[in-house]
Design an enzyme around this catalytic site. Structure first.
Site, PDB file in Angstrom:
ATOM      1  CB  ILE A  25      53.733  -4.177 -26.319  1.00  0.00           C
ATOM      2  CG1 ILE A  25      53.534  -3.067 -25.271  1.00  0.00           C
ATOM      3  CG2 ILE A  25      55.052  -3.972 -27.048  1.00  0.00           C
ATOM      4  CD1 ILE A  25      53.547  -1.656 -25.794  1.00  0.00           C
ATOM      5  N   GLY A  26      52.298  -6.494 -28.110  1.00  0.00           N
ATOM      6  CA  GLY A  26      52.371  -7.562 -29.123  1.00  0.00           C
ATOM      7  C   GLY A  26      51.643  -7.150 -30.397  1.00  0.00           C
TER       8      GLY A  26
ATOM      9  CB  CYS B 174      52.088 -14.819 -19.416  1.00  0.00           C
ATOM     10  SG  CYS B 174      53.418 -15.975 -19.613  1.00  0.00           S
TER      11      CYS B 174
ATOM     12  N   GLY C   4      55.480 -10.393 -23.754  1.00  0.00           N
ATOM     13  CA  GLY C   4      55.054  -9.197 -23.030  1.00  0.00           C
ATOM     14  C   GLY C   4      53.554  -9.029 -23.128  1.00  0.00           C
ATOM     15  CB  SER C   5      51.416  -6.127 -22.467  1.00  0.00           C
ATOM     16  OG  SER C   5      51.976  -5.189 -23.363  1.00  0.00           O
ATOM     17  CB  THR C   6      47.614  -8.732 -25.346  1.00  0.00           C
ATOM     18  OG1 THR C   6      47.757 -10.043 -24.782  1.00  0.00           O
ATOM     19  CG2 THR C   6      46.763  -8.830 -26.595  1.00  0.00           C
TER      20      THR C   6
ATOM     21  CD  GLU D 237      54.376 -16.388 -23.337  1.00  0.00           C
ATOM     22  OE1 GLU D 237      53.226 -15.969 -23.040  1.00  0.00           O
ATOM     23  OE2 GLU D 237      55.307 -16.469 -22.526  1.00  0.00           O
TER      24      GLU D 237
ATOM     25  CD  GLU E 201      48.090 -11.067 -18.435  1.00  0.00           C
ATOM     26  OE1 GLU E 201      48.389 -10.159 -19.225  1.00  0.00           O
ATOM     27  OE2 GLU E 201      48.671 -12.165 -18.402  1.00  0.00           O
TER      28      GLU E 201
ATOM     29  CE  LYS F  85      63.290  -3.220 -24.459  1.00  0.00           C
ATOM     30  NZ  LYS F  85      63.390  -2.982 -23.009  1.00  0.00           N
TER      31      LYS F  85
HETATM   32  P1  ADP Z   1      54.334  -4.724 -19.345  1.00  0.00           P
HETATM   33  O1  ADP Z   1      53.106  -3.943 -19.738  1.00  0.00           O
HETATM   34  O2  ADP Z   1      54.009  -5.931 -18.588  1.00  0.00           O
HETATM   35  O3  ADP Z   1      55.423  -3.887 -18.748  1.00  0.00           O
HETATM   36  P2  ADP Z   1      55.272  -4.598 -22.024  1.00  0.00           P
HETATM   37  O4  ADP Z   1      54.619  -5.388 -23.080  1.00  0.00           O
HETATM   38  O5  ADP Z   1      55.022  -3.128 -21.965  1.00  0.00           O
HETATM   39  O6  ADP Z   1      54.924  -5.298 -20.669  1.00  0.00           O
HETATM   40  O7  ADP Z   1      56.847  -4.777 -22.075  1.00  0.00           O
HETATM   41  C1  ADP Z   1      57.490  -5.972 -22.442  1.00  0.00           C
HETATM   42  C2  ADP Z   1      58.779  -5.626 -23.166  1.00  0.00           C
HETATM   43  O8  ADP Z   1      58.464  -4.932 -24.371  1.00  0.00           O
HETATM   44  C3  ADP Z   1      59.712  -4.707 -22.403  1.00  0.00           C
HETATM   45  O9  ADP Z   1      61.042  -5.129 -22.658  1.00  0.00           O
HETATM   46  C4  ADP Z   1      59.444  -3.351 -23.013  1.00  0.00           C
HETATM   47  O10 ADP Z   1      60.510  -2.439 -22.916  1.00  0.00           O
HETATM   48  C5  ADP Z   1      59.201  -3.727 -24.464  1.00  0.00           C
HETATM   49  N1  ADP Z   1      58.401  -2.749 -25.249  1.00  0.00           N
HETATM   50  C6  ADP Z   1      57.509  -1.843 -24.798  1.00  0.00           C
HETATM   51  N2  ADP Z   1      56.965  -1.160 -25.827  1.00  0.00           N
HETATM   52  C7  ADP Z   1      57.522  -1.654 -26.965  1.00  0.00           C
HETATM   53  C8  ADP Z   1      57.358  -1.384 -28.368  1.00  0.00           C
HETATM   54  N3  ADP Z   1      56.494  -0.473 -28.818  1.00  0.00           N
HETATM   55  N4  ADP Z   1      58.076  -2.107 -29.245  1.00  0.00           N
HETATM   56  C9  ADP Z   1      58.936  -3.053 -28.820  1.00  0.00           C
HETATM   57  N5  ADP Z   1      59.128  -3.350 -27.527  1.00  0.00           N
HETATM   58  C10 ADP Z   1      58.439  -2.673 -26.600  1.00  0.00           C
END
Ligand code: ADP
Length: 498
Positions: free
Chosen positions: A259-260, A311, A255-257, A277, A408, A203
């Site tokens: 959401i990680g 990052c 992606g972001s910490t 990561e 960040e 995705k």
């Molecule tokens: P940023 O804040 O830099 O946009 P995110 O961590 O929000 O980065 O997004 C990174 C990826 O994770 C994107 O592909 C986003 O659609 C996806 N994403 C966002 N929320 C979720 C979630 N709850 N579970 C899984 N993937 C997610």
């Protein structure tokens, strides 16, 4: 689309003249968009075919350099995620039983096709994400191809990669990627997974899905067996549905910490494997014995490469007190030569901020930095009237407790601190919730090695910054995540070792 762009660019170029440190455009300097054939609507790539989402819902992707819509993309919901996972599941047996040599051939083919269509990939990456064309052209796309070449080489050598061990692929992998290096992150995720015999549902980020969909075309052209790679577009909810799907055996997330952490909680207690990561606040340390001009180049590359949407960006500069004034003076001078503006201009150094939301986030953090009283300097340049742009800037006189030394920003904003002794440099560098990368600048390699051994960072550069190689493992400590991508280490998360 292409025609319209050309016309507006021509008109502008008549009016604007090059001016040092100012945004400008030359006709001959602009990369043509004609190489890209944008579709109005893009489908989901499931089981080797492009399809509309089951709900028929779509969302738009835009060009951050103008704020204009580029295309509509299918919005995948739970049902679409399930179709993609089922397609990957169906393809798994045959793909995992294919010899490594045969799997490698497919990866080589994908790598070569990316090279053949590299100009198209580069222009599309720049249109969708706002990064300077010279970066898409010279960094992102060649590195993405190299990643497939590198793991194609491992596909038939897995017995050497895991000597004396029996290994099996994990199964269906769910891979979720961010918007800052769209094609490169797709390559980082797909290549090792496929080499080891897994099948994938990928995705891309909602802001920048177009090059992943072009990669889907390449995958079709390479005649990869149907269902081995599925690419579904959508938002956070789509990613969450992929994470939650019971038939997905491994999640790889960049992606972001925040959401990680959400993902780690969501799969806690399940048998899913996970690599994360995440963010960073990496220290770029300049010692008094460094070659100052090169170090200043390294500072600029460390924070302004890809508008700071990196990052591992060197977003904290730690400079030894004795050379602070010289480094700051040289940095200001160098920054005054940065060309900020149209990402399709081959001379542009700093392009557009990826989205309106990200620009707002950067601006609010800059406002906090100003409120906290840091000495602020920004490039004196005019910004394009349309689109999302931010002037490269830094804050001097920061402390390890300053907001901009801890949070960040993911933008062209640098926090500068000073130190007196090497021990103090290490202490400040390690005083962070993150631990992704670091840079060390010194004439003495023994010093670089000693400091590197004391830093809690996954990637450490000596007298350079932001250099990437598929053979080098990449990943972090602490809130920067866990697991490594790249190199032999990048295969570990994609195999069960017996
Ligand atoms: P940023 O804040 O830099 O946009 P995110 O961590 O929000 O980065 O997004 C990174 C990826 O994770 C994107 O592909 C986003 O659609 C996806 N994403 C966002 N929320 C979720 C979630 N709850 N579970 C899984 N993937 C997610």
């Amino acid at each position: 689309m292409a025609k319209k762009n050309k016309k507006t660019q021509k008109n502008k170029s008549k009016k604007t003249q090059p001016k040092k440190g100012f945004h400008f455009e030359y006709d001959e300097a602009l990369e043509s968009t004609a190489v890209v054939k944008l579709k109005k609507k893009y489908g989901l790539f499931i089981g080797g075919e492009f399809k509309a989402s089951k709900s028929g819902k779509t969302f738009k992707t835009e060009n951050p350099a103008t704020g204009e819509k580029l295309a509509e993309l299918a919005l995948a919901d739970k049902k679409d995620v399930d179709s993609a996972v089922q397609a990957a599941k169906k393809a798994f047996k045959a793909w995992s039983e294919l010899s490594g040599k045969e799997r490698g051939k497919y990866l080589f083919r994908i790598a070569r096709l990316i090279q053949e269509r590299s100009r198209e990939f580069a222009v599309l990456e720049t249109l969708d994400g706002g990064k300077p064309i010279k970066e898409s052209r010279d960094v992102d796309i060649p590195l993405a191809a190299n990643h497939f070449f590198y793991y194609a080489g491992w596909a038939d050598k897995l017995d050497y990669a895991f000597p004396g061990k029996k290994i099996k692929p994990v199964g269906v992998c769910g891979q979720i990627i961010p918007w800052n290096f769209p094609l490169l992150m797709a390559a980082w995720k797909l290549a090792p997974a496929l080499a080891a015999g897994n099948t994938v549902v990928l995705k891309p980020a909602e802001q920048t899905s177009l090059t992943a969909l072009l990669l889907a075309e390449v995958i079709q052209e390479a005649e990869l067996p149907k269902g081995v790679v599925n690419i579904i577009t959508g938002e956070g909810k789509t990613g969450a549905a992929l994470v939650d799907h019971p038939d997905v055996k491994k999640i790889a997330f960049t992606g972001s910490t925040d959401i990680g952490k959400t993902i780690a909680k969501a799969i806690a207690g399940s048998d899913k494997k996970l690599t994360l990561e995440l963010g960073g606040k990496s220290a770029n340390i300049i010692f008094e014995d460094a070659a100052i001009d090169q170090a200043v180049e390294g500072i600029v590359n460390g924070i302004f490469f890809n508008q700071g949407h990196v990052c591992c960006a060197g977003s904290r500069v730690l400079v030894q007190e004795s050379i602070k004034d010289e480094v700051i003076a040289k940095l200001k001078k160098r920054m005054s030569t940065l060309r900020v503006g149209n990402p399709l201009d081959k001379n542009t150094d700093v392009g557009a901020i990826n989205s309106k939301e990200q620009l707002e986030k950067i601006n609010s953090l800059v406002a906090i930095g100003k409120k906290e009283g840091g000495r602020f300097h920004e490039v004196d340049c005019a910004l394009p009237k349309k689109g999302y742009y931010c002037k490269p800037c830094f804050f001097e006189g920061q402390t390890p407790a300053s907001t901009l030394s801890r949070v960040e920003v993911f933008g062209p904003v640098l926090s500068i601190m000073t130190f007196r002794t090497p021990d103090e440099a290490v202490k400040i560098a390690n005083d962070s919730n993150y631990g992704l990368a670091a840079g060390i600048w010194s004439e003495k390699s023994s010093k670089i090695h000693k400091i590197a051994s004391e830093l809690k960072a996954g990637v450490i550069w000596g007298n350079t910054y932001n250099k990437f190689d598929p053979a080098a493992p990449f990943g972090g400590y602490k809130e920067s995540g866990f697991g490594r991508e790249g190199g032999l280490h990048g295969l570990y998360p994609y195999v069960e070792v017996r």
